[in-house]
Design a protein around this motif. Structure first.
Motif, PDB file in Angstrom:
ATOM      1  N   ALA A 176       6.074  -9.768   2.188  1.00  0.00           N
ATOM      2  CA  ALA A 176       6.617  -8.409   2.193  1.00  0.00           C
ATOM      3  C   ALA A 176       5.985  -7.614   1.058  1.00  0.00           C
ATOM      4  O   ALA A 176       5.924  -8.076  -0.079  1.00  0.00           O
ATOM      5  CB  ALA A 176       8.129  -8.443   2.036  1.00  0.00           C
ATOM      6  N   GLY A 177       5.501  -6.438   1.361  1.00  0.00           N
ATOM      7  CA  GLY A 177       4.914  -5.567   0.350  1.00  0.00           C
ATOM      8  C   GLY A 177       3.471  -5.871   0.020  1.00  0.00           C
ATOM      9  O   GLY A 177       2.867  -5.178  -0.787  1.00  0.00           O
ATOM     10  N   TYR A 178       2.886  -6.891   0.654  1.00  0.00           N
ATOM     11  CA  TYR A 178       1.503  -7.242   0.356  1.00  0.00           C
ATOM     12  C   TYR A 178       0.573  -6.094   0.726  1.00  0.00           C
ATOM     13  O   TYR A 178       0.659  -5.539   1.818  1.00  0.00           O
ATOM     14  CB  TYR A 178       1.087  -8.505   1.115  1.00  0.00           C
ATOM     15  CG  TYR A 178      -0.344  -8.915   0.856  1.00  0.00           C
ATOM     16  CD1 TYR A 178      -0.697  -9.513  -0.344  1.00  0.00           C
ATOM     17  CD2 TYR A 178      -1.332  -8.661   1.781  1.00  0.00           C
ATOM     18  CE1 TYR A 178      -2.004  -9.877  -0.602  1.00  0.00           C
ATOM     19  CE2 TYR A 178      -2.639  -9.010   1.546  1.00  0.00           C
ATOM     20  CZ  TYR A 178      -2.976  -9.624   0.342  1.00  0.00           C
ATOM     21  OH  TYR A 178      -4.274  -9.974   0.092  1.00  0.00           O
ATOM     22  N   GLU A 193       0.589  -3.136  -0.531  1.00  0.00           N
ATOM     23  CA  GLU A 193       1.162  -1.832  -0.832  1.00  0.00           C
ATOM     24  C   GLU A 193       1.004  -1.520  -2.319  1.00  0.00           C
ATOM     25  O   GLU A 193       0.780  -2.414  -3.128  1.00  0.00           O
ATOM     26  CB  GLU A 193       2.649  -1.815  -0.464  1.00  0.00           C
ATOM     27  CG  GLU A 193       2.910  -1.953   1.014  1.00  0.00           C
ATOM     28  CD  GLU A 193       4.399  -2.018   1.340  1.00  0.00           C
ATOM     29  OE1 GLU A 193       5.233  -1.779   0.434  1.00  0.00           O
ATOM     30  OE2 GLU A 193       4.720  -2.314   2.494  1.00  0.00           O
ATOM     31  N   GLU A 194       1.161  -0.251  -2.649  1.00  0.00           N
ATOM     32  CA  GLU A 194       1.102   0.152  -4.046  1.00  0.00           C
ATOM     33  C   GLU A 194       2.279  -0.459  -4.808  1.00  0.00           C
ATOM     34  O   GLU A 194       3.390  -0.546  -4.281  1.00  0.00           O
ATOM     35  CB  GLU A 194       1.153   1.679  -4.143  1.00  0.00           C
ATOM     36  CG  GLU A 194       0.916   2.207  -5.539  1.00  0.00           C
ATOM     37  CD  GLU A 194       0.829   3.719  -5.555  1.00  0.00           C
ATOM     38  OE1 GLU A 194       1.256   4.296  -6.559  1.00  0.00           O
ATOM     39  OE2 GLU A 194       0.340   4.304  -4.580  1.00  0.00           O
ATOM     40  N   TYR A 195       2.036  -0.907  -6.041  1.00  0.00           N
ATOM     41  CA  TYR A 195       3.082  -1.560  -6.838  1.00  0.00           C
ATOM     42  C   TYR A 195       4.199  -0.577  -7.171  1.00  0.00           C
ATOM     43  O   TYR A 195       3.949   0.559  -7.556  1.00  0.00           O
ATOM     44  CB  TYR A 195       2.498  -2.123  -8.129  1.00  0.00           C
ATOM     45  CG  TYR A 195       3.541  -2.768  -9.007  1.00  0.00           C
ATOM     46  CD1 TYR A 195       4.098  -3.993  -8.668  1.00  0.00           C
ATOM     47  CD2 TYR A 195       4.012  -2.137 -10.150  1.00  0.00           C
ATOM     48  CE1 TYR A 195       5.071  -4.582  -9.445  1.00  0.00           C
ATOM     49  CE2 TYR A 195       4.987  -2.716 -10.939  1.00  0.00           C
ATOM     50  CZ  TYR A 195       5.508  -3.940 -10.582  1.00  0.00           C
ATOM     51  OH  TYR A 195       6.483  -4.524 -11.358  1.00  0.00           O
ATOM     52  N   ASP A 196       5.421  -1.014  -6.997  1.00  0.00           N
ATOM     53  CA  ASP A 196       6.593  -0.209  -7.315  1.00  0.00           C
ATOM     54  C   ASP A 196       7.410  -0.996  -8.333  1.00  0.00           C
ATOM     55  O   ASP A 196       7.883  -2.095  -8.035  1.00  0.00           O
ATOM     56  CB  ASP A 196       7.419   0.036  -6.054  1.00  0.00           C
ATOM     57  CG  ASP A 196       8.667   0.863  -6.300  1.00  0.00           C
ATOM     58  OD1 ASP A 196       8.893   1.302  -7.453  1.00  0.00           O
ATOM     59  OD2 ASP A 196       9.416   1.075  -5.334  1.00  0.00           O
ATOM     60  N   TRP A 220      10.802  -2.460  -7.338  1.00  0.00           N
ATOM     61  CA  TRP A 220      10.825  -3.238  -6.100  1.00  0.00           C
ATOM     62  C   TRP A 220      12.031  -4.154  -6.028  1.00  0.00           C
ATOM     63  O   TRP A 220      12.632  -4.310  -4.976  1.00  0.00           O
ATOM     64  CB  TRP A 220       9.542  -4.061  -5.954  1.00  0.00           C
ATOM     65  CG  TRP A 220       9.429  -5.162  -6.970  1.00  0.00           C
ATOM     66  CD1 TRP A 220       8.821  -5.088  -8.196  1.00  0.00           C
ATOM     67  CD2 TRP A 220       9.964  -6.475  -6.869  1.00  0.00           C
ATOM     68  NE1 TRP A 220       8.948  -6.272  -8.864  1.00  0.00           N
ATOM     69  CE2 TRP A 220       9.644  -7.152  -8.074  1.00  0.00           C
ATOM     70  CE3 TRP A 220      10.678  -7.152  -5.899  1.00  0.00           C
ATOM     71  CZ2 TRP A 220      10.011  -8.466  -8.316  1.00  0.00           C
ATOM     72  CZ3 TRP A 220      11.048  -8.470  -6.144  1.00  0.00           C
ATOM     73  CH2 TRP A 220      10.706  -9.109  -7.337  1.00  0.00           C
ATOM     74  N   TRP A 221      12.416  -4.738  -7.172  1.00  0.00           N
ATOM     75  CA  TRP A 221      13.523  -5.708  -7.165  1.00  0.00           C
ATOM     76  C   TRP A 221      14.851  -5.017  -6.886  1.00  0.00           C
ATOM     77  O   TRP A 221      15.731  -5.577  -6.234  1.00  0.00           O
ATOM     78  CB  TRP A 221      13.558  -6.483  -8.473  1.00  0.00           C
ATOM     79  CG  TRP A 221      13.850  -5.621  -9.668  1.00  0.00           C
ATOM     80  CD1 TRP A 221      12.973  -4.901 -10.414  1.00  0.00           C
ATOM     81  CD2 TRP A 221      15.140  -5.360 -10.207  1.00  0.00           C
ATOM     82  NE1 TRP A 221      13.631  -4.211 -11.390  1.00  0.00           N
ATOM     83  CE2 TRP A 221      14.969  -4.472 -11.294  1.00  0.00           C
ATOM     84  CE3 TRP A 221      16.432  -5.779  -9.883  1.00  0.00           C
ATOM     85  CZ2 TRP A 221      16.040  -4.009 -12.046  1.00  0.00           C
ATOM     86  CZ3 TRP A 221      17.482  -5.315 -10.649  1.00  0.00           C
ATOM     87  CH2 TRP A 221      17.278  -4.441 -11.718  1.00  0.00           C
ATOM     88  N   LYS A 226      15.253  -2.216  -5.077  1.00  0.00           N
ATOM     89  CA  LYS A 226      15.245  -1.866  -3.656  1.00  0.00           C
ATOM     90  C   LYS A 226      15.474  -3.100  -2.791  1.00  0.00           C
ATOM     91  O   LYS A 226      16.190  -3.040  -1.786  1.00  0.00           O
ATOM     92  CB  LYS A 226      13.932  -1.179  -3.298  1.00  0.00           C
ATOM     93  CG  LYS A 226      13.804   0.179  -3.963  1.00  0.00           C
ATOM     94  CD  LYS A 226      12.449   0.799  -3.741  1.00  0.00           C
ATOM     95  CE  LYS A 226      12.354   2.117  -4.482  1.00  0.00           C
ATOM     96  NZ  LYS A 226      11.028   2.681  -4.456  1.00  0.00           N
ATOM     97  N   ASP A 227      14.883  -4.222  -3.182  1.00  0.00           N
ATOM     98  CA  ASP A 227      15.080  -5.464  -2.436  1.00  0.00           C
ATOM     99  C   ASP A 227      16.533  -5.915  -2.525  1.00  0.00           C
ATOM    100  O   ASP A 227      17.128  -6.338  -1.538  1.00  0.00           O
ATOM    101  CB  ASP A 227      14.136  -6.548  -2.960  1.00  0.00           C
ATOM    102  CG  ASP A 227      14.182  -7.801  -2.124  1.00  0.00           C
ATOM    103  OD1 ASP A 227      13.987  -7.703  -0.898  1.00  0.00           O
ATOM    104  OD2 ASP A 227      14.429  -8.882  -2.693  1.00  0.00           O
ATOM    105  N   ARG A 241      18.662  -3.761  -0.313  1.00  0.00           N
ATOM    106  CA  ARG A 241      18.441  -4.114   1.085  1.00  0.00           C
ATOM    107  C   ARG A 241      19.218  -5.389   1.441  1.00  0.00           C
ATOM    108  O   ARG A 241      19.881  -5.463   2.461  1.00  0.00           O
ATOM    109  CB  ARG A 241      16.953  -4.323   1.348  1.00  0.00           C
ATOM    110  CG  ARG A 241      16.611  -4.650   2.798  1.00  0.00           C
ATOM    111  CD  ARG A 241      15.147  -5.014   2.978  1.00  0.00           C
ATOM    112  NE  ARG A 241      14.658  -6.027   2.076  1.00  0.00           N
ATOM    113  CZ  ARG A 241      14.933  -7.338   2.189  1.00  0.00           C
ATOM    114  NH1 ARG A 241      15.707  -7.776   3.140  1.00  0.00           N
ATOM    115  NH2 ARG A 241      14.427  -8.196   1.324  1.00  0.00           N
TER     116      ARG A 241
END
Length: 129
Positions: free
Chosen positions: A33-35, A37-40, A43-44, A46-47, A50
């Motif tokens: 997941a997210g491979y 994509e631009e680094y955010d 991310w943790w 948002k994960d 979710r």
């Protein structure tokens, strides 16, 4: 003769592979997941949202204190004993103090502490109705 060192982790991985523990995993053959994509940096968060809440509202701690203060009458109405009401008021007052001193995240809070005796008196009134 060549001797090699196998750490306990390497041994556990090798044994699991030999047992077939890594066969037919749910994500096998799929990209991470997210491979790509631009680094955010969030991310943790948002994960977590979710996984845990499906987009449930997350508010800063100081605003959660304000909400708890507004909900106090409703919250204590569901408590069964005077001691439980007093304990809840004490915990809320502690959170209010931390918010007033800026020790928790969020906008400033200008709430007065609650008088446990007054809250208990109102709690008793609602229970006799």
């Amino acid at each position: 003769m060549v001797h090699w060192y196998e750490s306990s982790i390497d041994r556990q991985l090798r044994e699991a592979r030999e047992r077939g523990d890594f066969e037919n995993l749910s994500g096998a053959g799929k990209p991470l997941a997210g491979y790509g994509e631009e680094y955010d940096e969030d991310w943790w968060v948002k994960d977590w949202l979710r996984r845990e809440g499906g987009g449930a509202a997350v508010i800063p701690a100081s605003l959660a204190v304000r909400r708890a203060a507004e909900d106090l009458p409703h919250t204590v109405a569901g408590l069964r004993t005077e001691q439980a009401v007093r304990d809840h008021v004490a915990e809320l007052n502690e959170r209010i103090e931390k918010a007033r001193r800026g020790l928790i995240d969020g906008p400033p809070v200008v709430l007065p502490a609650f008088d446990a005796d007054e809250v208990v008196a109102r709690w008793r009134e609602t229970r006799t109705r």
